[in-house]
Design an enzyme around this catalytic site. Structure first.
Site, PDB file in Angstrom:
ATOM      1  N   ARG A 121      -7.575   0.543  17.012  1.00 57.15           N
ATOM      2  CA  ARG A 121      -7.975   0.753  15.630  1.00 57.15           C
ATOM      3  C   ARG A 121      -8.976  -0.364  15.359  1.00 57.15           C
ATOM      4  O   ARG A 121      -9.946  -0.497  16.094  1.00 57.15           O
ATOM      5  CB  ARG A 121      -6.783   0.777  14.669  1.00 57.15           C
ATOM      6  CG  ARG A 121      -7.108   1.608  13.412  1.00 57.15           C
ATOM      7  CD  ARG A 121      -5.955   1.725  12.419  1.00 57.15           C
ATOM      8  NE  ARG A 121      -5.770   0.520  11.609  1.00 57.15           N
ATOM      9  CZ  ARG A 121      -4.882   0.410  10.622  1.00 57.15           C
ATOM     10  NH1 ARG A 121      -4.100   1.424  10.330  1.00 57.15           N
ATOM     11  NH2 ARG A 121      -4.762  -0.707   9.941  1.00 57.15           N
ATOM     12  N   LYS A 176       0.807  -1.228   0.000  1.00 53.62           N
ATOM     13  CA  LYS A 176       0.000   0.000   0.000  1.00 53.62           C
ATOM     14  C   LYS A 176       0.836   1.273   0.000  1.00 53.62           C
ATOM     15  O   LYS A 176       0.429   2.266  -0.563  1.00 53.62           O
ATOM     16  CB  LYS A 176      -0.995  -0.007   1.159  1.00 53.62           C
ATOM     17  CG  LYS A 176      -0.383   0.190   2.520  1.00 53.62           C
ATOM     18  CD  LYS A 176      -1.481   0.228   3.578  1.00 53.62           C
ATOM     19  CE  LYS A 176      -0.920   0.645   4.905  1.00 53.62           C
ATOM     20  NZ  LYS A 176      -1.419  -0.189   6.013  1.00 53.62           N
TER      21      LYS A 176
HETATM   22  C1  LIG Z   1      -0.598  -1.043   6.554  1.00 54.27           C
HETATM   23  C2  LIG Z   1      -0.948  -2.275   7.243  1.00 54.27           C
HETATM   24  C3  LIG Z   1       0.045  -3.230   7.494  1.00 54.27           C
HETATM   25  C4  LIG Z   1       1.510  -3.010   7.138  1.00 54.27           C
HETATM   26  O1  LIG Z   1       2.093  -2.108   8.033  1.00 54.27           O
HETATM   27  P1  LIG Z   1       3.683  -1.793   7.992  1.00 54.27           P
HETATM   28  O2  LIG Z   1       3.906  -1.019   9.217  1.00 54.27           O
HETATM   29  O3  LIG Z   1       3.933  -1.036   6.745  1.00 54.27           O
HETATM   30  O4  LIG Z   1       4.372  -3.107   7.995  1.00 54.27           O
HETATM   31  C5  LIG Z   1      -0.327  -4.397   8.118  1.00 54.27           C
HETATM   32  N1  LIG Z   1      -1.609  -4.620   8.483  1.00 54.27           N
HETATM   33  C6  LIG Z   1      -2.592  -3.730   8.261  1.00 54.27           C
HETATM   34  C7  LIG Z   1      -3.977  -4.040   8.688  1.00 54.27           C
HETATM   35  C8  LIG Z   1      -2.294  -2.530   7.636  1.00 54.27           C
HETATM   36  O5  LIG Z   1      -3.271  -1.638   7.417  1.00 54.27           O
END
Ligand SMILES: *Cc1c(COP(=O)(O)O)cnc(C)c1O
Length: 353
Positions: A131, A35
């Site tokens: 969250r 992402k």
């Molecule tokens: C963005 C996201 C991740 C990845 O997070 P990083 O800190 O970039 O490794 C993992 N799980 C969820 C639910 C996310 O939204």
């Protein structure tokens, strides 16, 4: 054309291999999160070449692109909870989604049953970060509520930490996840996956302290920027410079360091705070919050970033006597800057091997 972001695919691939090896040595098969690079296909290819069998993204648009590129040779995971309005399309573009709402699950169950497609879900549990996630004491009820599902398959449980509340993953909260899995299975059904978080779990992984039952992580920043995300410490052996942002100097002048007149809010509703450095040499670069976010690490060691507005980056250039209008300055992005640079149509993407 500037600003630009250089994306070094070799360094990303090497970081991906390093993290994959680290995970596998603890019995974890992680997914790679795309992402922050807007689902970039060249980056996704590097991740798959490094050996990742699962890719994850928060946007269905990005997953659609990945599905088109890889068909079913890699599994795709939707990270953000599906919107009710997306329930019919989610199963088309990914194999697994993360969920925490019974109404959404029920609607997806209906769509999947009617279309005789298949879809797996990871149920998110909130272990304190506030969250997404079911509250732990809801899980027995959730088990009952979805016991009649015939189409959706519960793949496992997951947790997300250090995102909103800043809660650090530790043996205590991850062991709670393990406990919830055991309780779930006692109510009936096997869970294949226990997803123990994002890049903030990497530190625990380096310390070999992740509970043995955790067999999945979702890794984005640690692969792309080479850092764990609790203190942003470098992961031993990882490249920290897989991405380089370049921007051009458009003004260079001696100006006071304190604004003249009465100071109110800046363009973003924040009340700025200035340090009096007297009259000093300041550079303006043609890059701003439409393209990047702060922090941004300047590779011109003496150039100190002071702030940014929509289209301008202001820097103290006292230590850079040679700098002139038209020069390019290089920066290493932090997570926010990477996200924006990859998403902004104004930033030229330059892939190198
Ligand atoms: C963005 C996201 C991740 C990845 O997070 P990083 O800190 O970039 O490794 C993992 N799980 C969820 C639910 C996310 O939204």
């Amino acid at each position: 054309m500037y600003p630009s972001i250089e994306i070094n695919l070799r360094k990303i691939k090497e970081n991906a291999s390093l993290l994959l090896k680290l995970c596998r040595s603890s019995g974890i098969e992680p997914c790679a999160v795309t992402k922050a690079v807007c689902g970039s296909l060249p980056v996704a290819e590097a991740l798959v070449e490094a050996g990742f069998k699962q890719l994850a993204d928060s946007r269905l648009e990005n997953l659609a692109g990945l599905r088109k590129r890889f068909a079913h040779s890699v599994e795709l995971v939707l990270l953000r909870l599906p919107m009710l309005s997306q329930c019919s399309t989610v199963p088309l573009f990914c194999d697994i989604s993360l969920n925490s709402e019974l109404s959404t699950l029920a609607m997806m169950e209906n769509y999947v049953r009617e279309s005789s497609a298949s879809h797996r879900v990871i149920l998110m549990v909130d272990l304190g970060d506030l969250r997404e996630g079911f509250w732990p004491d809801e899980m027995a009820f959730v088990h009952e509520a979805i016991s009649g599902f015939t189409a959706l398959k519960v793949e496992g449980l997951g947790v997300n930490l250090t995102c909103y509340g800043g809660v650090i993953p530790d043996q205590a909260n991850l062991s709670r996840l393990v406990g919830l899995k055991k309780a779930w299975e006692q109510q009936g059904g096997q869970l294949k996956t226990l997803s123990g978080g994002n890049s903030s779990t990497v530190r625990l992984l380096l310390e070999k302290k992740v509970p043995a039952e955790i067999n999945h992580l979702r890794l984005g920043e640690s692969i792309l920027l080479g850092r764990e995300t609790i203190d942003r410490e470098a992961i031993p052996g990882a490249h920290l410079d897989a991405f380089t942002i370049r921007a051009e100097v458009i003004e260079l002048k001696e100006k006071p360091s304190l604004p003249l007149g009465t100071v109110s809010q800046d363009a973003f509703g924040q009340t700025p705070c200035f340090i009096d450095r007297g009259v000093h040499r300041r550079a303006i670069l043609a890059v701003g919050r439409q393209d990047i976010d702060l922090p941004l690490e300047s590779l011109h060691s003496r150039l100190e970033i002071l702030g940014a507005s929509s289209d301008h980056l202001i820097a103290d250039a006292v230590g850079c006597p040679g700098l002139k209008v038209g020069d390019l300055v290089e920066f290493i992005p932090g997570y926010g800057a990477l996200l924006k640079a990859m998403t902004s149509p104004y930033v030229r993407k330059e892939y190198v091997e």
